[in-house]
Design a protein around this motif. Structure first.
Motif, PDB file in Angstrom:
ATOM      1  N   TYR A  53       0.827  -1.196   0.348  1.00 53.66           N
ATOM      2  CA  TYR A  53       0.226   0.214   0.019  1.00 53.66           C
ATOM      3  C   TYR A  53       0.879   1.057  -0.213  1.00 53.66           C
ATOM      4  N   GLY A  54       1.701   1.021   1.090  1.00 54.20           N
ATOM      5  CA  GLY A  54       2.336   2.510   1.006  1.00 54.20           C
ATOM      6  C   GLY A  54       3.478   2.942  -0.300  1.00 54.20           C
ATOM      7  N   GLN A  55       4.243   2.172  -0.704  1.00 55.77           N
ATOM      8  CA  GLN A  55       4.969   1.790  -2.144  1.00 55.77           C
ATOM      9  C   GLN A  55       3.641   2.290  -3.470  1.00 55.77           C
ATOM     10  N   ALA A  56       2.845   2.026  -3.086  1.00 54.40           N
ATOM     11  CA  ALA A  56       2.198   2.047  -4.665  1.00 54.40           C
ATOM     12  C   ALA A  56       1.255   3.315  -4.637  1.00 54.40           C
ATOM     13  N   ASP A  57       1.129   4.561  -6.281  1.00 54.70           N
ATOM     14  CA  ASP A  57       1.015   5.345  -5.706  1.00 54.70           C
ATOM     15  C   ASP A  57      -0.407   5.534  -5.805  1.00 54.70           C
ATOM     16  N   ARG A  58      -1.677   4.681  -6.120  1.00 52.59           N
ATOM     17  CA  ARG A  58      -2.675   5.084  -6.583  1.00 52.59           C
ATOM     18  C   ARG A  58      -3.212   2.958  -5.918  1.00 52.59           C
ATOM     19  N   SER A  59      -4.234   3.190  -5.226  1.00 53.70           N
ATOM     20  CA  SER A  59      -4.854   2.124  -4.941  1.00 53.70           C
ATOM     21  C   SER A  59      -5.924   2.083  -4.719  1.00 53.70           C
ATOM     22  N   ILE A  60      -6.892   0.185  -5.090  1.00 52.80           N
ATOM     23  CA  ILE A  60      -7.808   0.672  -4.812  1.00 52.80           C
ATOM     24  C   ILE A  60      -8.184  -0.517  -3.915  1.00 52.80           C
ATOM     25  N   ILE A  61      -9.401  -0.354  -2.950  1.00 51.52           N
ATOM     26  CA  ILE A  61      -9.587  -1.773  -2.201  1.00 51.52           C
ATOM     27  C   ILE A  61     -11.131  -1.913  -2.041  1.00 51.52           C
ATOM     28  N   SER A  62     -11.629  -3.210  -2.552  1.00 52.73           N
ATOM     29  CA  SER A  62     -12.493  -3.817  -3.007  1.00 52.73           C
ATOM     30  C   SER A  62     -12.661  -4.669  -2.295  1.00 52.73           C
ATOM     31  N   TRP A  63     -14.365  -5.137  -2.175  1.00 55.94           N
ATOM     32  CA  TRP A  63     -14.613  -6.067  -0.833  1.00 55.94           C
ATOM     33  C   TRP A  63     -15.946  -5.961  -1.403  1.00 55.94           C
ATOM     34  N   CYS A  64     -16.696  -6.976  -0.691  1.00 61.13           N
ATOM     35  CA  CYS A  64     -17.663  -7.354  -0.009  1.00 61.13           C
ATOM     36  C   CYS A  64     -17.863  -7.932   0.605  1.00 61.13           C
ATOM     37  N   LEU A  65     -18.732  -9.290   1.191  1.00 64.21           N
ATOM     38  CA  LEU A  65     -19.755  -9.743   1.682  1.00 64.21           C
ATOM     39  C   LEU A  65     -19.322 -10.475   3.091  1.00 64.21           C
ATOM     40  N   GLY A  66     -17.666 -10.469   2.913  1.00 69.52           N
ATOM     41  CA  GLY A  66     -17.256 -11.130   3.842  1.00 69.52           C
ATOM     42  C   GLY A  66     -16.575 -10.150   4.908  1.00 69.52           C
ATOM     43  N   VAL A  67     -17.055  -8.447   4.422  1.00 68.14           N
ATOM     44  CA  VAL A  67     -16.393  -7.446   4.487  1.00 68.14           C
ATOM     45  C   VAL A  67     -18.601  -6.710   5.576  1.00 68.14           C
ATOM     46  N   SER A  68     -19.132  -7.097   4.781  1.00 68.06           N
ATOM     47  CA  SER A  68     -20.174  -6.443   5.520  1.00 68.06           C
ATOM     48  C   SER A  68     -21.151  -7.549   5.804  1.00 68.06           C
ATOM     49  N   GLN A  69     -21.222  -8.194   6.264  1.00 71.76           N
ATOM     50  CA  GLN A  69     -21.825  -9.627   6.955  1.00 71.76           C
ATOM     51  C   GLN A  69     -21.235  -9.919   8.626  1.00 71.76           C
ATOM     52  N   HIS A  70     -21.275  -8.878   8.985  1.00 70.01           N
ATOM     53  CA  HIS A  70     -20.764  -8.952  10.557  1.00 70.01           C
ATOM     54  C   HIS A  70     -20.946  -7.740  11.725  1.00 70.01           C
ATOM     55  N   GLU A  71     -20.986  -8.336  12.662  1.00 65.91           N
ATOM     56  CA  GLU A  71     -21.797  -7.221  13.371  1.00 65.91           C
ATOM     57  C   GLU A  71     -21.381  -6.051  13.218  1.00 65.91           C
ATOM     58  N   HIS A  72     -19.637  -5.412  13.159  1.00 65.47           N
ATOM     59  CA  HIS A  72     -19.286  -4.712  12.782  1.00 65.47           C
ATOM     60  C   HIS A  72     -18.936  -4.555  11.331  1.00 65.47           C
ATOM     61  N   GLY A  73     -19.538  -4.689  10.535  1.00 66.16           N
ATOM     62  CA  GLY A  73     -19.095  -4.108   9.239  1.00 66.16           C
ATOM     63  C   GLY A  73     -19.486  -3.113   8.979  1.00 66.16           C
ATOM     64  N   VAL A  74     -20.458  -1.746   9.079  1.00 69.08           N
ATOM     65  CA  VAL A  74     -20.166  -0.374   9.288  1.00 69.08           C
ATOM     66  C   VAL A  74     -18.327  -0.138   9.750  1.00 69.08           C
ATOM     67  N   ASP A  75     -18.344  -0.313  10.685  1.00 71.84           N
ATOM     68  CA  ASP A  75     -17.221  -0.257  10.975  1.00 71.84           C
ATOM     69  C   ASP A  75     -15.812  -0.232   9.786  1.00 71.84           C
ATOM     70  N   THR A  76     -15.720  -1.717  10.117  1.00 71.20           N
ATOM     71  CA  THR A  76     -14.592  -2.648   8.487  1.00 71.20           C
ATOM     72  C   THR A  76     -14.306  -1.466   7.456  1.00 71.20           C
ATOM     73  N   VAL A  77     -16.209  -1.286   6.615  1.00 69.35           N
ATOM     74  CA  VAL A  77     -16.122  -0.901   6.158  1.00 69.35           C
ATOM     75  C   VAL A  77     -15.097   1.092   5.986  1.00 69.35           C
TER      76      VAL A  77
END
Length: 791
Positions: A392-416
């Motif tokens: 991440y630190g060496q990249a000038d331009r980064s995209i972070i992509s995610w799906c349900l493995g991130v959102s379907q949790h109690e803390h999904g909002v905090d993680t996003v």
């Protein structure tokens, strides 16, 4: 073979008496449970998959499927029209954007299967329903139900005979209309939407509900990306991602979290292969190393196919523990901040100072979070986290992509929100090749929300709707999916209308959801094929068959087209290619208009006029929806048009007028001793609740769905052998327990303390009370379970 109880829901230790569900009774033959595929011809097999994703494996699978479905002519025709501009139709599968460079085979294995499944020559007409009672059909597998073919005419349930019988469209609409008119309050009805609904039908659907007087508009987003929308809205002032395919083509680094791209968004493989070929770094973060995170052969790259030449799709794989993504992201941010003490370019201070608020509080939080806690919660070593941070630190331009493995949790909002925090540190927003990129799982699910399917509508949206459409919409928030199930269960909702989808299987807590549906006075399902939700119905029930995405839609003004929005905010047209499966089918806009006129006989809205020519609907949408100005012209441009995202232009519609850092504490996601964190997921030969077979090629499974993937050490600790039968028990927040018996345990490369299995079979383990307090989403990716050898 799997034990006969392998796919049954045998008990739910709750305080209340549970009604009997025909599809949940023990003693049925293997392969007849909720979601199960055809009864296997041979015993279950497991061999670790060691080949590239897609390529010849996908080609072989598609060929077999086309042969099995006898679609050797229609299938190839569809392939040449699907996802193509100028007269093509949009794949009804995933929401990955269409290629922007004119690719003529912008398709995937699952998309072809999905379309072929819709274009089948098999039919389910009045003769079929006369021959099979609902009780009998309830014992069939879900694969066998859908495999009967396309529905051909409206049907109404006859409780005297336990059969569905034909009903005319006019009588069907009047039945719905009288039920809605007879309610004490419009809030006693709920109008569910799946992602398959086009934008024009979506707009009419929400308009009807709001003219009736309710915001009870649950949708499949409530179970999938609700957390993403709320988090992005809070952080950036927009509920969507900010990037497009051009950004994916120019990013220096891609971080893919909680995504099984090879099965759920297979066309992403092209973007990953191209990114690797140009030298971009790709980091996959997931408890399982999925096929998409290894290598691929892109099928439309004919030279690579001919030479069996695969391309890597990953630079680094990090197997985070289930729910540990937020800790990993916090660790990456902590590493970036630590580097900033000696490297001035580690942070983009100009961006932070000009466009954000809350940075110093976030810096203090990261500094105060011990590395030991980050390692414990993520399940990863500090050295592994630093590897991702260096990318991440060496990249000038980064995209972070995610799906349900991130959102379907109690803390999904905090993680996003933590994803956004990390992006803000280096100014990865508002410029090419950088930003947040949620992966929507179903075609046009994002368009549904854009066009008004929202149980918590903004006042500005309602104000504009009122002005343009001449109605007075209700202002109180309505019910989402969980709220609708609870309200049906208590009797507060008496009429349920399902516009597409298979609600009985898609929702959590299967037996409770089924009991709730059966408690309704009327259930209405708008569908293309027979499914479980037609058999789990209210005291009165209707099946209304509609046109599919692949079929021509003839209206008074001629053949109509509809529009859809992909997961990167591109809106484009879709026009069917085939003659409808039956002359008695109606389009979704026509069905909505028919219901609306029957329920609102004195409405000033010109429902029939709208349906004559969908351009008229779009003209009204152009006035009512921000970003849809000049809709009819722009949607006919090559590739359509992109809805502007203010945050992409560094315009933040937040209270502060800036992008806002968040400062949530890390959640404790480490399972208690003796328990495991279980995540539900789809198999490869499956699309949402539609199961094509009992195989999962990319995970090496054949002839088996009633399984659980486990770490071998966890199996050894419990005395469980390879393919050994196990009993699985989940414990909900309220202490109630749910069980599955006789599943087979498969040793798999998954972190200790974690397990995984297929939805919809395992939805029974997800208690209705176990929904996120942040997003109200069912916590389907973090079910607390114990697994023991079968009794």
């Amino acid at each position: 073979m799997v034990d006969v109880e392998g796919s049954r829901v045998l008990s739910a230790d709750t305080d209340e008496q549970q009604p009997r569900d025909p599809e949940a009774e023990p003693g049925a033959k293997p392969g007849t449970g909720p979601g199960a595929g055809p009864a296997p011809e041979a015993g279950p097999e497991f061999r670790p998959y060691r080949h590239p994703a897609a390529g010849w494996g996908a080609a072989k699978s598609v060929s077999r499927f086309l042969l099995r479905e006898r679609a050797l002519v229609d299938g190839p025709r569809a392939i040449m029209r699907m996802n193509h501009e100028n007269g093509g139709f949009d794949c009804p599968g995933c929401a990955w954007p269409d290629d922007i460079k004119g690719l003529h085979l912008d398709i995937c294995e699952n998309g072809i299967k999905h379309v072929t499944w819709e274009m089948t020559r098999k039919r389910v007409g009045r003769e079929f329903f006369a021959a099979h009672s609902v009780t009998e059909l309830s014992g069939w597998s879900d694969h066998d139900l859908e495999n009967q073919g396309r529905l051909t005419e409206p049907m109404v349930y006859d409780p005297g005979t336990d059969h569905y019988v034909p009903i005319g469209w006019k009588d069907a609409f009047e039945l719905i209309g009288s039920a809605l008119r007879g309610l004490d309050s419009p809030d006693q009805a709920s109008f569910y939407t799946s992602g398959r609904l086009g934008n024009e039908a979506t707009f009419l659907y929400q308009l009807m509900a709001r003219e009736l007087g309710t915001n009870n508009l649950p949708d499949c987003s409530n179970m999938c990306h609700e957390a993403s929308g709320r988090a992005l809205q809070a952080s950036l002032g927009t509920g969507k991602g900010t990037v497009d395919l051009k950004d994916w083509e120019t990013a220096d680094a891609l971080f893919i979290l909680g995504v099984n791209a090879a099965s759920n968004a297979p066309r992403m493989l092209t973007a990953l292969a191209e990114a690797h070929s140009r030298g971009a770094r790709i980091v996959h973060i997931n408890p399982l190393v999925e096929a998409a995170a290894t290598r691929t052969i892109v099928p439309h790259d004919f030279l690579d196919m001919a030479l069996f030449k695969s391309t890597p799709t990953s630079s680094l794989n990090l197997q985070v523990r289930i729910g540990g993504d937020m800790a990993l992201l916090r660790g990456m941010a902590k590493a970036v901040l630590e580097r900033s003490a000696t490297e001035s370019k580690a942070l983009d201070r100009e961006f932070i100072d000009r466009h954000t608020v809350g940075f110093e509080d976030y810096r203090a939080l990261c500094e105060a979070t011990p590395w030991e806690e980050i390692e414990r919660q993520s399940g990863l070593s500090r050295s592994d986290i630093l590897k991702a941070a260096r990318v991440y630190g060496q990249a000038d331009r980064s995209i972070i992509s995610w799906c349900l493995g991130v959102s379907q949790h109690e803390h999904g909002v905090d993680t996003v929100r933590e994803i956004v925090n990390l992006l803000l540190l280096r100014g990865n927003l508002g410029r090419e090749g950088a930003g947040p990129s949620p992966v929507r799982g179903h075609s046009n699910v994002q368009g549904n929300r854009t066009c008004g399917i929202d149980h918590r509508p903004a006042d500005a949206f309602l104000d504009r709707l009122a002005e343009v459409c001449g109605i007075e919409p209700p202002r109180e928030h309505g019910l989402d999916t969980i709220g609708t199930i609870e309200a049906m269960r208590s009797g507060a909702v008496k009429v349920f209308v399902g516009m597409g989808g298979n609600f009985a299987l898609a929702a959590p807590d299967t037996s409770v959801t089924c009991a709730a549906l059966r408690n309704c006075d009327l259930t209405v399902q708008v569908s293309t094929k027979l499914n479980r939700s037609h058999l789990v119905h209210g005291r009165r029930a209707l099946i209304l068959p509609c046109l599919g995405r692949t079929e021509k839609d003839h209206q008074r003004a001629g053949v109509q087209n509809t529009s859809v929005e992909d997961s990167m905010s591109m809106v484009h047209l879709s026009i069917g290619m085939k003659r409808p499966a039956s002359p008695h089918l109606m389009s979704e806009p026509a069905i909505v208009a028919g219901i609306a006129r029957a329920a609102l006989p004195d409405s000033a809205t010109r429902w029939e006029w709208y349906v004559e020519d969908y351009d008229r609907i779009r003209d009204t949408m152009a006035q009512a929806l921000p970003g849809f100005e000049d809709f009819n012209r722009r949607v006919r441009l090559p590739l359509g048009f992109r809805i502007k995202q203010p945050a992409r232009e560094l315009v933040f519609l937040t209270p502060s007028g800036r992008a806002e850092f968040s400062t949530a504490a890390l959640p404790d996601v480490v399972p208690a001793p003796g328990t495991l964190a279980l995540g539900t997921m789809r198999s490869h030969d499956q699309w949402n609740t539609t199961v094509y077979s009992d195989d999962d090629r990319y995970r090496g499974v054949k002839n088996l769905r009633t399984l659980v993937f486990m770490n071998r050490a966890d199996m050894r600790d419990r005395g469980i052998g390879d393919l050994g039968p196990v009993d699985i028990t989940s414990t909900a927040k309220d202490g109630s327990r749910r069980h599955l018996h006789g599943y087979l345990a498969i040793p798999y490369d998954i972190p200790r303390g974690c397990a995984a299995g297929y939805m919809p079979e395992m939805n029974v383990l997800c208690a209705l009370v176990d929904h996120s307090t942040q997003s109200d989403q069912p916590i389907m990716k973090h079910v607390k379970v114990t697994i023991e050898p079968a009794a």
